[in-house]
Design an enzyme around this catalytic site. Structure first.
Site, mmCIF file in Angstrom:
data_model
loop_
_atom_site.group_PDB
_atom_site.id
_atom_site.type_symbol
_atom_site.label_atom_id
_atom_site.label_comp_id
_atom_site.label_asym_id
_atom_site.label_seq_id
_atom_site.Cartn_x
_atom_site.Cartn_y
_atom_site.Cartn_z
ATOM 1 N N TYR A 1 3.634 -7.952 16.107
ATOM 2 C CA TYR A 1 3.799 -6.935 14.933
ATOM 3 C C TYR A 1 4.712 -5.763 15.564
ATOM 4 O O TYR A 1 5.707 -5.292 15.049
ATOM 5 C CB TYR A 1 2.421 -6.448 14.115
ATOM 6 N N THR B 1 6.596 2.744 12.854
ATOM 7 C CA THR B 1 5.133 2.878 13.249
ATOM 8 C C THR B 1 5.050 3.343 14.560
ATOM 9 O O THR B 1 6.018 3.468 15.328
ATOM 10 C CB THR B 1 4.309 1.450 13.060
ATOM 11 N N ASP B 2 3.978 4.087 14.913
ATOM 12 C CA ASP B 2 3.693 4.528 16.164
ATOM 13 C C ASP B 2 3.228 3.535 17.100
ATOM 14 O O ASP B 2 3.198 3.756 18.410
ATOM 15 C CB ASP B 2 2.439 5.756 16.032
ATOM 16 N N GLU B 3 2.925 2.526 16.475
ATOM 17 C CA GLU B 3 2.494 1.312 17.575
ATOM 18 C C GLU B 3 3.674 0.964 18.248
ATOM 19 O O GLU B 3 3.423 0.189 19.450
ATOM 20 C CB GLU B 3 2.107 0.164 16.575
ATOM 21 N N PHE C 1 0.894 -1.164 0.038
ATOM 22 C CA PHE C 1 -0.012 0.283 -0.070
ATOM 23 C C PHE C 1 0.847 1.200 0.050
ATOM 24 O O PHE C 1 0.860 2.015 -1.066
ATOM 25 C CB PHE C 1 -1.034 0.106 1.174
ATOM 26 N N LYS D 1 8.473 -4.538 15.006
ATOM 27 C CA LYS D 1 8.926 -3.187 14.382
ATOM 28 C C LYS D 1 9.852 -2.483 15.317
ATOM 29 O O LYS D 1 10.888 -1.929 14.889
ATOM 30 C CB LYS D 1 7.902 -2.302 14.043
HETATM 31 N N1 LIG Z 1 -0.208 1.171 6.566
HETATM 32 C C1 LIG Z 1 -0.243 1.987 7.746
HETATM 33 O O1 LIG Z 1 -1.054 2.315 8.247
HETATM 34 C C2 LIG Z 1 1.364 2.088 8.458
HETATM 35 C C3 LIG Z 1 1.664 2.984 9.374
HETATM 36 C C4 LIG Z 1 2.961 3.141 9.873
HETATM 37 C C5 LIG Z 1 4.081 2.350 9.294
HETATM 38 N N2 LIG Z 1 3.824 1.430 8.278
HETATM 39 C C6 LIG Z 1 4.949 0.527 7.778
HETATM 40 O O2 LIG Z 1 4.913 0.949 6.552
HETATM 41 C C7 LIG Z 1 5.451 -0.145 5.840
HETATM 42 C C8 LIG Z 1 4.236 -0.600 4.508
HETATM 43 O O3 LIG Z 1 3.269 -0.883 5.310
HETATM 44 P P1 LIG Z 1 1.855 -1.098 4.286
HETATM 45 O O4 LIG Z 1 0.754 -0.773 4.941
HETATM 46 O O5 LIG Z 1 2.152 -0.473 2.687
HETATM 47 O O6 LIG Z 1 1.938 -2.597 4.276
HETATM 48 P P2 LIG Z 1 1.380 -3.772 2.968
HETATM 49 O O7 LIG Z 1 1.286 -5.045 3.864
HETATM 50 O O8 LIG Z 1 0.788 -3.098 2.138
HETATM 51 O O9 LIG Z 1 3.066 -3.984 2.331
HETATM 52 C C9 LIG Z 1 3.960 -4.550 2.332
HETATM 53 C C10 LIG Z 1 4.777 -5.028 1.330
HETATM 54 O O10 LIG Z 1 5.855 -5.740 1.835
HETATM 55 C C11 LIG Z 1 6.404 -6.878 1.112
HETATM 56 N N3 LIG Z 1 7.153 -7.717 1.578
HETATM 57 C C12 LIG Z 1 6.665 -8.304 2.885
HETATM 58 N N4 LIG Z 1 7.984 -9.144 3.437
HETATM 59 C C13 LIG Z 1 8.747 -8.851 2.471
HETATM 60 C C14 LIG Z 1 10.392 -9.375 2.424
HETATM 61 N N5 LIG Z 1 10.553 -10.363 3.362
HETATM 62 N N6 LIG Z 1 10.831 -8.982 1.221
HETATM 63 C C15 LIG Z 1 10.453 -8.246 0.430
HETATM 64 N N7 LIG Z 1 9.254 -7.766 0.303
HETATM 65 C C16 LIG Z 1 8.504 -7.814 1.473
HETATM 66 C C17 LIG Z 1 4.947 -7.337 0.669
HETATM 67 O O11 LIG Z 1 4.824 -8.264 -0.362
HETATM 68 C C18 LIG Z 1 4.273 -6.143 0.457
HETATM 69 O O12 LIG Z 1 4.011 -5.753 -0.725
HETATM 70 C C19 LIG Z 1 5.436 -1.311 6.921
HETATM 71 O O13 LIG Z 1 6.963 -1.460 7.428
HETATM 72 C C20 LIG Z 1 4.460 -0.942 8.068
HETATM 73 O O14 LIG Z 1 4.964 -1.285 9.345
HETATM 74 C C21 LIG Z 1 2.519 1.190 7.888
#
Ligand SMILES: NC(=O)c1ccc[n+]([C@@H]2O[C@H](COP(=O)([O-])OP(=O)(O)OC[C@H]3O[C@@H](n4cnc5c(N)ncnc54)[C@H](O)[C@@H]3O)[C@@H](O)[C@H]2O)c1
Length: 338
Positions: free
Chosen positions: A149, A124-126, A12, A153
């Site tokens: 999770y 993340t904020d978590e 995403f 992180k």
């Molecule tokens: N979505 C949120 O609200 C949010 C908020 C704060 C931080 N984050 C952080 O942002 C980052 C992205 O989050 P997102 O919501 O886009 O997640 P998502 O689950 O939509 O996407 C994660 C992507 O990482 C890939 N992936 C997973 N493990 C992998 C590996 N070992 N090697 C290569 N690719 C791998 C997956 O195929 C996927 O395309 C994460 O690190 C998450 O912790 C997300």
């Protein structure tokens, strides 16, 4: 043209970041393992002349190093991760693999590569855990994760800071609040609600719906990440938040109002349905983002109501996005302790 790596670029935030970077004239190399949550819908219309994709687990050091040596990028944005809290309750091992070992491997690859390269690690904020009073977590607040999770992180954040201090790796960490916007895997709250509204299904809300989250539009987050790349100081972490908190129940009501205001028919099964709460469900996350605002001059631009409206319209207009995923993946209730 500046070249950067984005890991997890089919997810995403990663796909929105790639689109944003290409628009800002970067050449982007996307490394993604393509787990269940990947989708490259957002990437359909990017300029492919400024883009390369490698299907790769970030744990594959040999290949990561080969790509670094061959393409000599200026930076790595690390977004590759397992991200769904409920799944981390059912299958924590994958979270250790990608979120801890994967980061360790990236750090080792950077160390062995030896050239100056900046790592912007997306956290993340978590990691700050439950913030029950009215306060907001700053970068100096203690880490107190509640789920596998957030613990994974938190672990990688610590590992990164140790590599900055011990080996001189050039890294920054961003701790962002909940993102919303186009292209989010539909197991997460907002796309689930939108899908169910459009399909005449009940709207499942965990517990009593009082869990409060801070929400930021994904493009504001992406701009924050580029700001950190260009202006962030080595060894610093930066909170990225909007300052806007809303609980899940009020968020659902707001979304329903947005749909009603568009004169879209809402089926009779579309009703709030309280379901069993997630074990260890944190009540509230809230960030103090003064550091990035004051030191790096970043600000969120999107108003929450108009961002949510835009987000709803995106899923409505791009309904075929939902067809990219097996419905089993986002309908099955996960994360209930066995
Ligand atoms: N979505 C949120 O609200 C949010 C908020 C704060 C931080 N984050 C952080 O942002 C980052 C992205 O989050 P997102 O919501 O886009 O997640 P998502 O689950 O939509 O996407 C994660 C992507 O990482 C890939 N992936 C997973 N493990 C992998 C590996 N070992 N090697 C290569 N690719 C791998 C997956 O195929 C996927 O395309 C994460 O690190 C998450 O912790 C997300």
């Amino acid at each position: 043209m500046k070249k950067v790596i984005v890991t997890g670029g089919n997810g995403f935030i990663g796909s929105n970041l790639i689109k944003f970077l290409i628009k800002n004239n970067y050449f982007v190399i996307n490394l993604d393992k393509n787990t269940y949550s990947k989708n490259s819908y957002i990437l359909n219309n990017i300029n492919k002349k400024k883009y390369l994709f490698f299907k790769l687990d970030i744990n594959n050091k040999k290949k990561v190093l080969k790509i670094l040596k061959r393409h000599k990028p200026k930076a790595i944005f690390n977004l590759a991760a397992e991200t769904h809290v409920d799944r981390s309750i059912d299958t924590p091992k994958q979270f250790i693999h990608s979120n801890i070992n994967g980061v360790f491997n990236l750090l080792e690859s950077i160390r062995e590569y030896g050239r100056k390269i900046k790592l912007v690690h997306i956290s993340t904020d978590e990691v700050y855990g439950d913030i029950k009073d009215k306060s907001r977590s700053s970068e100096n607040s203690p880490y107190d994760p509640s789920s596998p999770y957030s613990a994974s992180k938190a672990s990688s954040d610590h590992l990164i800071m140790s590599y900055v201090k011990t080996f001189g790796v050039n890294a920054c960490i961003s701790n962002c609040c909940n993102n919303y916007g186009p292209g989010q895997f539909p197991e997460k709250l907002i796309p689930t609600l939108i899908y169910n509204i459009l399909n005449n299904k009940p709207l499942p809300i965990y517990g009593k719906g009082i869990n409060s989250r801070e929400w930021i539009f994904v493009e504001d987050h992406c701009r924050g990440l580029l700001t950190i790349l260009n202006k962030g100081k080595t060894g610093e972490s930066y909170n990225i938040g909007s300052g806007i908190n809303i609980n899940n129940l009020n968020l659902t009501k707001l979304l329903l109002n947005i749909v009603r205001s568009r004169k879209i028919k809402i089926g009779k099964n579309v009703k709030i349905k309280f379901v069993k709460d997630r074990p260890g469900h944190d009540l509230r996350y809230a960030l103090n983002s003064n550091k990035i605002k004051n030191k790096l001059k970043w600000r969120p631009l999107k108003n929450f109501k108009s961002g949510l409206n835009e987000t709803f319209l995106w899923y409505y207009d791009n309904y075929k996005f939902f067809n990219n995923f097996s419905k089993k993946l986002f309908f099955k209730r996960l994360g209930l302790k066995k």
